[in-house]
Design a protein around this motif. Structure first.
Motif, PDB file in Angstrom:
ATOM      1  N   GLN A 327       0.837  -1.197   0.000  1.00 10.40           N
ATOM      2  CA  GLN A 327       0.000   0.000   0.000  1.00 10.40           C
ATOM      3  C   GLN A 327       0.878   1.255   0.000  1.00 10.40           C
ATOM      4  OE1 GLN A 327      -3.292   0.117   2.854  1.00 10.40           O
ATOM      5  NE2 GLN A 327      -2.595   2.161   3.470  1.00 10.40           N
ATOM      6  N   ALA A 529      -9.034  -5.083  -2.261  1.00  5.02           N
ATOM      7  CA  ALA A 529      -8.500  -3.783  -2.671  1.00  5.02           C
ATOM      8  C   ALA A 529      -8.810  -3.505  -4.140  1.00  5.02           C
ATOM      9  CB  ALA A 529      -6.996  -3.729  -2.422  1.00  5.02           C
ATOM     10  N   VAL A 546      -5.784  -2.113   4.515  1.00  5.18           N
ATOM     11  CA  VAL A 546      -5.720  -1.835   3.077  1.00  5.18           C
ATOM     12  C   VAL A 546      -6.517  -0.566   2.788  1.00  5.18           C
ATOM     13  CG1 VAL A 546      -6.191  -2.740   0.794  1.00  5.18           C
ATOM     14  CG2 VAL A 546      -5.555  -4.288   2.627  1.00  5.18           C
TER      15      VAL A 546
END
Length: 690
Positions: A327, A529, A546
């Motif tokens: 991320q 995601a 996430v």
């Protein structure tokens, strides 16, 4: 070298009288491996044993009574107890013993003899009885029965009375130690000496003596805080004494900032200015960037990394999980690489030629920024000129792990990040060795999360609304509780919740939990995601951080089982985009007063720092804030709520000591060395025995 005066306290518990090979392991589980640990084991209650006549005592009271033995009623079967009938005047009392405990009692309590007995009275039909009296003494042996008896933690085969006896054996080892507290401070607070405080700790006379505010306990709490603050102040001074690479913002970092599709908030600008001041000072930075989930810490860290690249140096950002590392990489790589800054992602999954190519780019300096997990501090990872280390959720890494990354360069600046809100009043205890920057405000475009609480009886209604929202394109988290005492039961509940939702939404529902293999867990979270999975059912033993801007719904099942800080951080996973977001707190009624207030706080506020302060006021000490999980010190005597003023005073005292006597050569300095050794706070790490 540990002072010789402390040798008796740092001996193993097996050296105490009555602690043999069988008892020692059990005692270590309750207290710890050292005599000192037994000495520091505070009682948690007292039993009063007033001397009464039987007519003065009510059932369920504990008392000490002089009785005359009248008759032994032997059991007719092994399952029945021995009953010894006694009398006090015209009142009758039966003494009851079951099983092996009854052996030898007929000789100890002969018919016609007077005996003191002490224990809790119970009503059995019309009769009064005392089951397994705590004490039995002859008529002239009243002194054998304490009027006030301390109660200690028990378990692992040790009774509270056995622990009490061992603690008093440790008390006999208590040495006279030099006074390390400032005389004026000690007198002003009415503190006893250290030895007197330890003895008072183990001989409370009333409930106040058991409280953290009692003079003896407050004295010991201040000693512990002072030892810790000294260690952190020494660590801070050591870091500042070391030279750091001067990193001065140049055109590159300004261009990265100018290219952002948004303007930094005032809090972000202030934090960035503080960080840049450290980087340009020539001294090593040791700073914590604290901010709520979604407050924009990563962007500030990215600009600091751009500063390092602009100065011809390198930076590294280390995250505790691969999901978080990826991320961060996705956040940083676009803006930085658009300005010619090479960024690599390094995790434990990298293998073969791809891994070698990344390592070569770092070693040559072709890549100015590395983002990764624990893989960053492995031996084969070499940097050309590492100048800045950014550590996300620093409490998830050990001291040695953080240091291994810092050792990859010379004079490396340290920027730690944490999303766990710590009240300002406790900040010094948690981060006394760091400078702290705070980001309180949220970036523009973030919509407040509407928070509602509902009983579990409305579960079907919540599920219906969730399904409707998902079919309209929304994404959602559904969090199930998981506690260690019933992990398997809770895990089955999470799996059942996922099956229930899958029955209505099919493959749109994914499940992650701590028992799931890493690759499978990462695959589900990656699908979430990417939008392939619309509802992520998860337990909190996994990282659900996430960044999914499309996720607008957070359902937390049995919210009363979560800590307030944990609930707030979970809620922060939604509301990251411009769409309206909601958090539903499902609870099992009836709620306790504390749980009701906790949910009320969440409904009223989304400011993590304000929530933490309010929760501290409401709940007092303990671990309501999730402090242990956030890296807060594991104190023995300190209550974070009651001793807040002592935390500040200890910090001031420690700084004054180091300013006046940095070598600890004065008489008080020598005494403070004993104090630090007693509590085992290490200046090298700012932690206990590490």
């Amino acid at each position: 070298m540990r002072p010789e005066s402390l040798f008796p306290l740092f001996a193993p518990v097996g050296s105490l009288k009555g602690v043999g090979p069988r008892i020692a392991p059990a005692l270590e589980r309750i207290a710890g491996p050292l005599v000192r640990d037994v000495l520091f084991l505070a009682p948690h209650g007292i039993i009063r044993r007033p001397r009464r006549t039987l007519s003065e005592v009510r059932p369920e009271e504990t008392a000490t009574i002089l009785v005359t033995v009248e008759e032994h009623l032997r059991p007719r079967s092994p399952q029945q107890p021995l009953r010894i009938r006694t009398r006090d005047g015209d009142q009758r009392l039966d003494l009851i013993w079951f099983g092996n405990a009854s052996r030898g009692l007929e000789a100890r309590l002969p018919v016609g003899a007077q005996r003191w007995v002490s224990g809790k009275l119970e009503r059995f039909g019309l009769d009064l009885q005392m089951v397994h009296p705590d004490y039995v003494a002859e008529a002239n042996g009243l002194a054998e029965i304490p009027q006030i008896e301390t109660v200690y933690p028990a378990g692992a085969g040790l009774t509270a009375r056995m622990v009490r006896r061992i603690v008093h054996s440790a008390l006999d080892r208590t040495p006279d130690l030099p006074e390390w507290q400032d005389p004026a401070w000690k007198t002003g607070r009415g503190f006893p000496s250290w030895r007197e405080a330890i003895r008072a700790l183990h001989s409370p006379q009333d409930d106040f003596d058991l409280s953290p505010a009692a003079p003896a306990r407050a004295r010991l709490a201040y000693d512990e805080l002072l030892a810790h603050q000294l260690a952190m102040a020494q660590r801070r001074a050591h870091r500042r004494a070391g030279a750091g690479l001067r990193l001065i913002p140049a055109g590159l970092s300004g261009a990265v900032e100018a290219a952002l599709p948004f303007r930094l908030t005032p809090d972000q600008l202030t934090a960035l200015a503080e960080i840049r001041g450290d980087l340009a000072s020539g001294q090593r930075m040791s700073r914590l960037l604290q901010g709520d989930v979604g407050s924009g810490k990563t962007v500030v860290a990215m600009l600091a990394l751009a500063d390092a690249a602009a100065a011809g140096a390198q930076g590294a950002l280390m995250a505790p999980t691969e999901i978080l590392a990826r991320q961060h990489f996705e956040t940083l790589s676009g803006p930085l690489e658009a300005r010619g800054v090479g960024v690599v992602l390094l995790t434990g999954r990298d293998r073969g030629p791809a891994r070698r190519e990344k390592l070569e780019r770092l070693a040559s300096g072709a890549a100015a920024v590395a983002v990764g997990t624990h893989a960053l501090f492995q031996d084969e990872v070499r940097f050309h000129r590492l100048a800045l280390a950014v550590i996300d959720e620093q409490h998830r890494f050990g001291v040695g792990e953080r240091q291994r990354l810092l050792d990859k360069g010379e004079g490396v600046h340290l920027l730690s990040m944490s999303a766990t809100p710590i009240p300002r009043t406790l900040e010094l205890a948690a981060y006394g060795d760091l400078d702290v920057s705070r980001i309180v405000g949220k970036p523009p475009g973030r919509t407040p999360v509407a928070t509602r609480a509902a009983p579990m009886t409305r579960l079907a209604e919540v599920e219906d609304r969730l399904v409707a929202a998902v079919l309209s394109g929304a994404q959602a988290f559904w969090i199930c509780p998981l506690v260690s005492e019933s992990e398997l039961v809770d895990l089955k509940a999470a799996e059942q919740r996922a099956r229930d939702l899958q029955a209505r939404l099919g493959g749109r529902v994914g499940l992650v939990h701590g028992k799931l293999p890493g690759p499978e867990k990462d695959a589900v979270m990656a699908d979430f995601a990417a939008g392939k999975v619309k509802v992520l059912v998860a337990t909190t033993v996994v990282e659900v951080g996430v960044n999914v801007p499309n996720a607008t719904i957070m359902v937390i099942e049995q919210a009363e089982r979560f800590g307030l800080a944990q609930l707030h951080q979970l809620r922060g996973r939604v509301g990251r985009g411009r769409a309206e977001s909601a958090c539903v707190l499902l609870y099992d009624p009836p709620l306790s007063d504390t749980a009701q207030k906790r949910l009320d706080i969440l409904r009223r506020s989304d400011d993590g720092f304000a929530i933490a302060e309010t929760d501290l006021e409401l709940r007092g000490g303990g671990d309501a804030l999730g402090l242990r999980q956030s890296g807060f010190p594991d104190y023995v005597f300190v209550d974070p709520f009651v001793h807040r003023d002592l935390i500040l005073a200890a910090g001031d005292d420690a700084r004054l000591v180091l300013a006046r006597d940095p070598g600890f050569t004065s008489p008080r300095g020598e005494a403070l060395k004993v104090l630090q050794a007693l509590f085992d706070w290490r200046p090298e790490t700012g932690m206990k025995g590490a």
